[in-house]
Design a protein around this motif. Structure first.
Motif, PDB file in Angstrom:
ATOM      1  N   ALA A 103       0.828  -1.207   0.000  1.00  0.00           N
ATOM      2  CA  ALA A 103       0.000   0.000   0.000  1.00  0.00           C
ATOM      3  C   ALA A 103       0.862   1.256   0.000  1.00  0.00           C
ATOM      4  CB  ALA A 103      -0.930  -0.008   1.211  1.00  0.00           C
ATOM      5  N   LEU A 104       1.956   1.229   0.765  1.00  0.00           N
ATOM      6  CA  LEU A 104       2.896   2.359   0.786  1.00  0.00           C
ATOM      7  C   LEU A 104       3.454   2.604  -0.609  1.00  0.00           C
ATOM      8  CD1 LEU A 104       4.756   4.436   2.202  1.00  0.00           C
ATOM      9  CD2 LEU A 104       6.338   2.538   2.659  1.00  0.00           C
ATOM     10  N   GLN A 105       3.916   1.549  -1.262  1.00  0.00           N
ATOM     11  CA  GLN A 105       4.467   1.674  -2.611  1.00  0.00           C
ATOM     12  C   GLN A 105       3.431   2.193  -3.597  1.00  0.00           C
ATOM     13  OE1 GLN A 105       6.126  -2.344  -3.219  1.00  0.00           O
ATOM     14  NE2 GLN A 105       8.131  -1.375  -3.337  1.00  0.00           N
ATOM     15  N   LYS A 106       2.206   1.673  -3.513  1.00  0.00           N
ATOM     16  CA  LYS A 106       1.170   2.073  -4.466  1.00  0.00           C
ATOM     17  C   LYS A 106       0.795   3.536  -4.321  1.00  0.00           C
ATOM     18  CE  LYS A 106      -0.917  -0.036  -7.016  1.00  0.00           C
ATOM     19  NZ  LYS A 106      -0.736  -0.281  -8.469  1.00  0.00           N
ATOM     20  N   SER A 107       0.694   4.015  -3.085  1.00  0.00           N
ATOM     21  CA  SER A 107       0.311   5.422  -2.893  1.00  0.00           C
ATOM     22  C   SER A 107       1.424   6.356  -3.345  1.00  0.00           C
ATOM     23  CB  SER A 107      -0.057   5.681  -1.432  1.00  0.00           C
ATOM     24  OG  SER A 107       1.020   5.359  -0.572  1.00  0.00           O
ATOM     25  N   ALA A 108       2.679   5.985  -3.054  1.00  0.00           N
ATOM     26  CA  ALA A 108       3.809   6.803  -3.501  1.00  0.00           C
ATOM     27  C   ALA A 108       3.917   6.776  -5.019  1.00  0.00           C
ATOM     28  CB  ALA A 108       5.104   6.288  -2.877  1.00  0.00           C
ATOM     29  N   LEU A 109       3.682   5.618  -5.609  1.00  0.00           N
ATOM     30  CA  LEU A 109       3.760   5.498  -7.065  1.00  0.00           C
ATOM     31  C   LEU A 109       2.661   6.306  -7.741  1.00  0.00           C
ATOM     32  CD1 LEU A 109       5.412   4.090  -9.269  1.00  0.00           C
ATOM     33  CD2 LEU A 109       3.790   2.180  -9.162  1.00  0.00           C
ATOM     34  N   ALA A 110       1.469   6.322  -7.155  1.00  0.00           N
ATOM     35  CA  ALA A 110       0.370   7.107  -7.714  1.00  0.00           C
ATOM     36  C   ALA A 110       0.702   8.595  -7.698  1.00  0.00           C
ATOM     37  CB  ALA A 110      -0.916   6.840  -6.941  1.00  0.00           C
ATOM     38  N   THR A 172       9.966  11.547   8.759  1.00  0.00           N
ATOM     39  CA  THR A 172      11.230  11.479   8.020  1.00  0.00           C
ATOM     40  C   THR A 172      11.074  10.705   6.723  1.00  0.00           C
ATOM     41  OG1 THR A 172      12.534  11.596  10.058  1.00  0.00           O
ATOM     42  CG2 THR A 172      13.626  10.690   8.114  1.00  0.00           C
ATOM     43  N   GLU A 173      10.408   9.543   6.779  1.00  0.00           N
ATOM     44  CA  GLU A 173      10.265   8.711   5.590  1.00  0.00           C
ATOM     45  C   GLU A 173       9.376   9.364   4.537  1.00  0.00           C
ATOM     46  OE1 GLU A 173      11.960   6.247   4.793  1.00  0.00           O
ATOM     47  OE2 GLU A 173      12.849   5.618   6.690  1.00  0.00           O
ATOM     48  N   VAL A 174       8.265   9.981   4.964  1.00  0.00           N
ATOM     49  CA  VAL A 174       7.382  10.655   4.003  1.00  0.00           C
ATOM     50  C   VAL A 174       8.112  11.799   3.322  1.00  0.00           C
ATOM     51  CG1 VAL A 174       5.314  12.092   3.779  1.00  0.00           C
ATOM     52  CG2 VAL A 174       5.218   9.981   5.097  1.00  0.00           C
ATOM     53  N   THR A 175       8.887  12.561   4.100  1.00  0.00           N
ATOM     54  CA  THR A 175       9.664  13.660   3.520  1.00  0.00           C
ATOM     55  C   THR A 175      10.698  13.136   2.539  1.00  0.00           C
ATOM     56  OG1 THR A 175       9.401  14.945   5.556  1.00  0.00           O
ATOM     57  CG2 THR A 175      11.117  15.649   4.037  1.00  0.00           C
ATOM     58  N   ALA A 176      11.350  12.030   2.890  1.00  0.00           N
ATOM     59  CA  ALA A 176      12.365  11.448   2.009  1.00  0.00           C
ATOM     60  C   ALA A 176      11.749  10.916   0.723  1.00  0.00           C
ATOM     61  CB  ALA A 176      13.104  10.320   2.741  1.00  0.00           C
ATOM     62  N   ILE A 177      10.601  10.269   0.827  1.00  0.00           N
ATOM     63  CA  ILE A 177       9.907   9.764  -0.372  1.00  0.00           C
ATOM     64  C   ILE A 177       9.510  10.927  -1.268  1.00  0.00           C
ATOM     65  CG2 ILE A 177       7.839   8.595  -1.220  1.00  0.00           C
ATOM     66  CD1 ILE A 177       7.940   6.896   1.379  1.00  0.00           C
ATOM     67  N   ILE A 204      12.427   5.313  -9.641  1.00  0.00           N
ATOM     68  CA  ILE A 204      11.394   5.354  -8.601  1.00  0.00           C
ATOM     69  C   ILE A 204      11.195   3.971  -7.996  1.00  0.00           C
ATOM     70  CG2 ILE A 204       8.907   5.628  -8.203  1.00  0.00           C
ATOM     71  CD1 ILE A 204      10.379   8.260  -8.228  1.00  0.00           C
ATOM     72  N   MET A 205      11.075   2.952  -8.835  1.00  0.00           N
ATOM     73  CA  MET A 205      10.853   1.601  -8.322  1.00  0.00           C
ATOM     74  C   MET A 205      12.065   1.100  -7.544  1.00  0.00           C
ATOM     75  SD  MET A 205       7.801   1.015  -8.852  1.00  0.00           S
ATOM     76  CE  MET A 205       7.970  -0.539  -7.953  1.00  0.00           C
ATOM     77  N   HIS A 206      13.255   1.465  -7.987  1.00  0.00           N
ATOM     78  CA  HIS A 206      14.474   1.084  -7.256  1.00  0.00           C
ATOM     79  C   HIS A 206      14.439   1.654  -5.840  1.00  0.00           C
ATOM     80  CE1 HIS A 206      18.717   0.210  -6.501  1.00  0.00           C
ATOM     81  NE2 HIS A 206      18.855   1.460  -6.084  1.00  0.00           N
ATOM     82  N   TYR A 207      14.033   2.901  -5.724  1.00  0.00           N
ATOM     83  CA  TYR A 207      13.967   3.544  -4.414  1.00  0.00           C
ATOM     84  C   TYR A 207      12.869   2.924  -3.552  1.00  0.00           C
ATOM     85  CZ  TYR A 207      13.404   7.059  -0.794  1.00  0.00           C
ATOM     86  OH  TYR A 207      13.304   7.687   0.420  1.00  0.00           O
ATOM     87  N   LEU A 208      11.675   2.747  -4.125  1.00  0.00           N
ATOM     88  CA  LEU A 208      10.554   2.207  -3.353  1.00  0.00           C
ATOM     89  C   LEU A 208      10.809   0.766  -2.917  1.00  0.00           C
ATOM     90  CD1 LEU A 208       7.484   3.674  -5.297  1.00  0.00           C
ATOM     91  CD2 LEU A 208       8.511   4.495  -3.168  1.00  0.00           C
ATOM     92  N   GLY A 210      13.713  -0.462  -2.283  1.00  0.00           N
ATOM     93  CA  GLY A 210      14.760  -0.392  -1.268  1.00  0.00           C
ATOM     94  C   GLY A 210      14.259   0.002   0.110  1.00  0.00           C
ATOM     95  N   LEU A 211      13.059   0.586   0.184  1.00  0.00           N
ATOM     96  CA  LEU A 211      12.507   0.962   1.488  1.00  0.00           C
ATOM     97  C   LEU A 211      12.334  -0.246   2.397  1.00  0.00           C
ATOM     98  CD1 LEU A 211       9.720   3.541   0.523  1.00  0.00           C
ATOM     99  CD2 LEU A 211      11.857   4.022   1.724  1.00  0.00           C
ATOM    100  N   ALA A 212      12.106  -1.407   1.800  1.00  0.00           N
ATOM    101  CA  ALA A 212      11.867  -2.618   2.590  1.00  0.00           C
ATOM    102  C   ALA A 212      13.060  -2.975   3.471  1.00  0.00           C
ATOM    103  CB  ALA A 212      11.534  -3.784   1.666  1.00  0.00           C
ATOM    104  N   LEU A 213      14.237  -2.543   3.081  1.00  0.00           N
ATOM    105  CA  LEU A 213      15.446  -2.905   3.823  1.00  0.00           C
ATOM    106  C   LEU A 213      15.580  -2.155   5.138  1.00  0.00           C
ATOM    107  CD1 LEU A 213      17.986  -3.027   0.845  1.00  0.00           C
ATOM    108  CD2 LEU A 213      16.773  -4.933   1.933  1.00  0.00           C
ATOM    109  N   ARG A 214      14.913  -1.009   5.281  1.00  0.00           N
ATOM    110  CA  ARG A 214      15.089  -0.250   6.515  1.00  0.00           C
ATOM    111  C   ARG A 214      13.806  -0.026   7.313  1.00  0.00           C
ATOM    112  NH1 ARG A 214      15.810   4.109   2.859  1.00  0.00           N
ATOM    113  NH2 ARG A 214      14.212   5.722   3.052  1.00  0.00           N
TER     114      ARG A 214
END
Length: 222
Positions: A103-110, A172-177, A204-208, A210-214
């Motif tokens: 859901a996080l990825q989908k909203s950021a991607l939209a 922090t994460e929302v600002t970074a995204i 964009i997909m590379h970044y999104l 990569g979020l799973a790692l942290r």
């Protein structure tokens, strides 16, 4: 005159107001993109819309108000795009880390796709013709427009909270995204991205991914 006739007249009058207002906003959008906010006059907007300057003052008191209305309309469409995207908000059916991260990825991607597919909204929203410096809008407009932008980021905030992030971590994460998306959009919009030999969607997909790692819960089994 009965109430039904009065209501019908009011509806026709409002429809005419909406049409004229839309014509002014459409003309203003092209003028702002072409000349920038500071160089534009109400007279030029009126000329492009086919009205006298006095006529458009019946609908807007200043060019800043017109600009604010354009941005507000753009942000409404952004929010509609995010709300309409499949699984843009965290799923309520099965509340698992995997679904919340998706859901996080989908909203950021939209969010990213809206501005990628609507470059004129990117120009207006980030004042690209002003050297990235917003000028002339009032504090009241800033508050209203920032609130609408925050609404567009709300699904990301909710997903991050469900993934175990603290309030500080969510901010922090929302600002970074947001910063990453805007950076990629600007590179793509200006053509500078070509020097890196990468595509905007790919970055964009590379970044999104990569979020799973942290993020706290995304590496746990569902």
């Amino acid at each position: 005159m009965n109430s039904a006739s009065t209501k019908a007249q009011d509806l026709r009058r409002q429809a005419l107001v909406d049409i004229k207002r839309g014509q002014i906003l459409s003309a203003a959008r092209s003028v702002f993109i072409e000349f920038g906010l500071e160089a534009v006059s109400m007279r030029e907007i009126a000329r492009r819309a086919g009205y006298t300057p006095g006529a458009i003052y019946s609908y807007f008191t200043s060019k800043e108000e017109i600009y604010g209305a354009l941005l507000a309309e753009s942000l409404e469409r952004l929010n509609d795009c995010i709300n309409d995207s499949e699984l843009a908000a965290p799923t309520k059916a099965v509340d698992t880390p995997k679904n919340n991260f998706f859901a996080l990825q989908k909203s950021a991607l939209a969010f990213y796709q809206f501005y990628r597919d609507n470059p004129r909204d990117l120009d207006l929203g980030f004042y690209l013709f002003q050297g990235l410096k917003p000028r002339g809008l009032t504090n009241e407009w800033d508050v209203e427009l920032n609130a609408r932008l925050r609404d567009a980021l709300r699904p990301q905030e909710l997903a991050l909270s469900k993934l175990g992030c603290s309030k500080k971590e969510v901010d922090t994460e929302v600002t970074a995204i947001f910063a990453h998306i805007v950076g990629v959009l600007l590179l793509n919009h200006t053509g500078r991205i070509r020097m890196f030999g990468k595509g905007a969607d790919e970055l964009i997909m590379h970044y999104l991914d990569g979020l799973a790692l942290r993020l706290p819960k995304t590496t746990k089994k569902n």
